[in-house]
Structures are given as C-alpha cells and as structure tokens.
Write an enzyme that holds these catalytic residues in place. Structure first.
Site, PDB file in Angstrom:
ATOM      1  N   HIS A 137       7.789  11.966  19.079  1.00  0.00           N
ATOM      2  CA  HIS A 137       6.506  12.192  19.726  1.00  0.00           C
ATOM      3  C   HIS A 137       6.192  13.687  19.742  1.00  0.00           C
ATOM      4  O   HIS A 137       7.068  14.515  19.916  1.00  0.00           O
ATOM      5  CB  HIS A 137       6.555  11.660  21.164  1.00  0.00           C
ATOM      6  CG  HIS A 137       5.217  11.579  21.818  1.00  0.00           C
ATOM      7  ND1 HIS A 137       4.330  10.560  21.560  1.00  0.00           N
ATOM      8  CD2 HIS A 137       4.604  12.397  22.716  1.00  0.00           C
ATOM      9  CE1 HIS A 137       3.241  10.739  22.283  1.00  0.00           C
ATOM     10  NE2 HIS A 137       3.382  11.858  22.987  1.00  0.00           N
ATOM     11  N   ASP A 143       9.250   7.743  17.848  1.00  0.00           N
ATOM     12  CA  ASP A 143       8.423   7.818  19.055  1.00  0.00           C
ATOM     13  C   ASP A 143       8.509   6.494  19.816  1.00  0.00           C
ATOM     14  O   ASP A 143       8.268   5.435  19.224  1.00  0.00           O
ATOM     15  CB  ASP A 143       6.973   8.089  18.662  1.00  0.00           C
ATOM     16  CG  ASP A 143       6.056   8.319  19.848  1.00  0.00           C
ATOM     17  OD1 ASP A 143       6.491   8.164  21.001  1.00  0.00           O
ATOM     18  OD2 ASP A 143       4.886   8.663  19.605  1.00  0.00           O
ATOM     19  N   SER A 160      -1.469  12.170  21.394  1.00  0.00           N
ATOM     20  CA  SER A 160      -0.857  11.601  22.592  1.00  0.00           C
ATOM     21  C   SER A 160      -1.930  11.129  23.562  1.00  0.00           C
ATOM     22  O   SER A 160      -2.751  10.293  23.205  1.00  0.00           O
ATOM     23  CB  SER A 160       0.091  12.625  23.226  1.00  0.00           C
ATOM     24  OG  SER A 160       0.884  12.046  24.225  1.00  0.00           O
TER      25      SER A 160
END
Length: 240
Positions: free
Chosen positions: A208, A178, A80
C-alpha cells in the site's frame, strides 16, 4: 484537466505531502492537475471532505477554461482514501446528472471500509509484514468512521454501490501485498460488468502507498512491474 485527491486515511496528508505525486501526474499525463486540500477528520465530520472534493470538480468543470482546460478530459484521481473520494465523487456526479467527468483513476483505493476479513482474501494474505497491516485498518480509519461515515453507505464504501452503470471509464491500480488489494480489484470487475471501460493493474511486489514512491524508487517508474492488466467494457471514451 485532472483533479487529484491525496491519501491519508481521511485524517492525514496535505497538498504538501503529496505535491510530488501531483507534479508527477502532470508531467506524465500532460494534463493540468488541480490538487485538492480537502477538510480532514476528526475536525471536519463526514461528508465535509467529500463535499470539498466534489465542489472542486464542479468548479473546474464550470470555470476550467480560465484555468487552462480545453474542454476535453476531466479526470478525477486519488490514492488510498483519495481513491475512495475519487470513486465517490464519480458516483455522486452521476447521480446528480453531472456527466462531465471523463475518467476515474484509483491508486490502491480503500473501497470497502468495513474491512471484513471473510470477504477479501487479501486482508488475510497480506495481514502482516508489508507495512500497512489488516489489524490497523479500522483504528487508522477511526476518525473518519467515528465522524459519521457509515461503511454501509456507498459514498463511504463505493464497492457497495448496487448499480455501477453509467460511471466513467476507470483505471484501478493495486499492489500485490496491499491488504486492500481485493476490494479495489472487485470494484474494477464490477465496473466492467456494468459496461464501463476499465483497466485493472496489479503491481508485483508493491504494498500500500506505492504511488508516493514514484519519484525515487526506480522499480515503480515503469510498466514492467505490472502483474496483470485487463481492459474491457462497452461504454466510455479513451483509455484512462
């Protein structure tokens, strides 16, 4: 040796929250892993966190033998926002003439922080219902953006870097559901076009944050969940 940057939208996460990820990476790769506790927004304004990540990579390169590094692999990795920093560190190192980074490994990275829904289909397709939602992206990253991180800056949004030539080989892992899937995959395609040996893997049914579930969800432990993998390029060493 692998230097790992945790995720958390630049204001969350720590060595403790992602310790199991760092340990899993060490176990599965056989590399020594250095996990970085970089400074977080809003207390630390941009580019403090990025500076910390870069400084650790430079130190590992310079003093790695005392840490057990054998002088071969020096990978940067992150999930991320940590993937954002990994890509930015690789670019910054290249610009500084520091060519010791051998791989960049980006797990569902956030690489375009203006979150333009007209640019990426995944921001519309995965807008709701999969955990992280598109409407929450700007608020969730607000501490970082309000601290001086300009989404037009390639060190903030690495996909906006015009010339990706000379960057290290890459692995980009994305999740089917995501919202930020497509900017990660675009970065992978652009790296390949620039000549970097790059693998892009999309994981079916994953949203995600799935790397954090490697330790306890069996469906994320193997390669059977990969939807598509592509690898090509003209430069760089072995596979990430």
């Amino acid at each position: 040796m692998l230097v790992y940057f945790h995720g958390g939208a630049f204001f969350l996460g720590s060595l403790e929250t992602h310790d199991h990820v760092a340990r899993a990476l060490a176990k599965e790769t056989g590399l020594r892993v250095v996990s970085v506790g970089y400074r977080l927004a809003p207390e630390a304004a941009f580019p403090a966190g990025l500076d910390d990540c870069y400084a650790v990579v430079r130190r590992v390169a310079e003093e790695g033998r005392s840490l057990g590094r054998d002088g071969t692999t020096l990978a940067v990795a992150g999930d991320s926002s940590g993937g954002t920093f990994a890509a930015a560190v690789a670019a910054r190192a290249h610009d500084d003439g520091f060519d010791r980074i051998t791989h960049q490994i980006l797990y569902y990275p956030s690489l375009d922080l203006d979150f333009d829904v007209d640019r990426y289909a995944s921001l519309r397709e995965n807008a709701v219902g999969h955990g992280l939602e598109t409407a929450g992206l700007k608020p969730f990253n607000a501490f970082h953006l309000d601290s001086g991180a300009d989404p037009a800056d390639p060190l903030v949004s690495p996909v906006k870097r015009r010339d990706l030539s000379g960057l290290p080989p890459a692995l980009v892992a994305t999740g089917q559901y995501d919202p930020m899937r497509d900017d990660g995959e675009l970065y992978g395609r652009r790296l390949r076009e620039a000549g970097a040996r790059t693998t892009v893997s999309r994981y079916d049914d994953a949203g995600h944050g799935f790397v954090q579930h490697f330790s306890w969800l069996p469906e994320y432990t193997g390669s059977s969940r990969r939807h598509a993998t592509s690898s090509t390029g003209r430069t760089g060493g072995g596979r990430p």
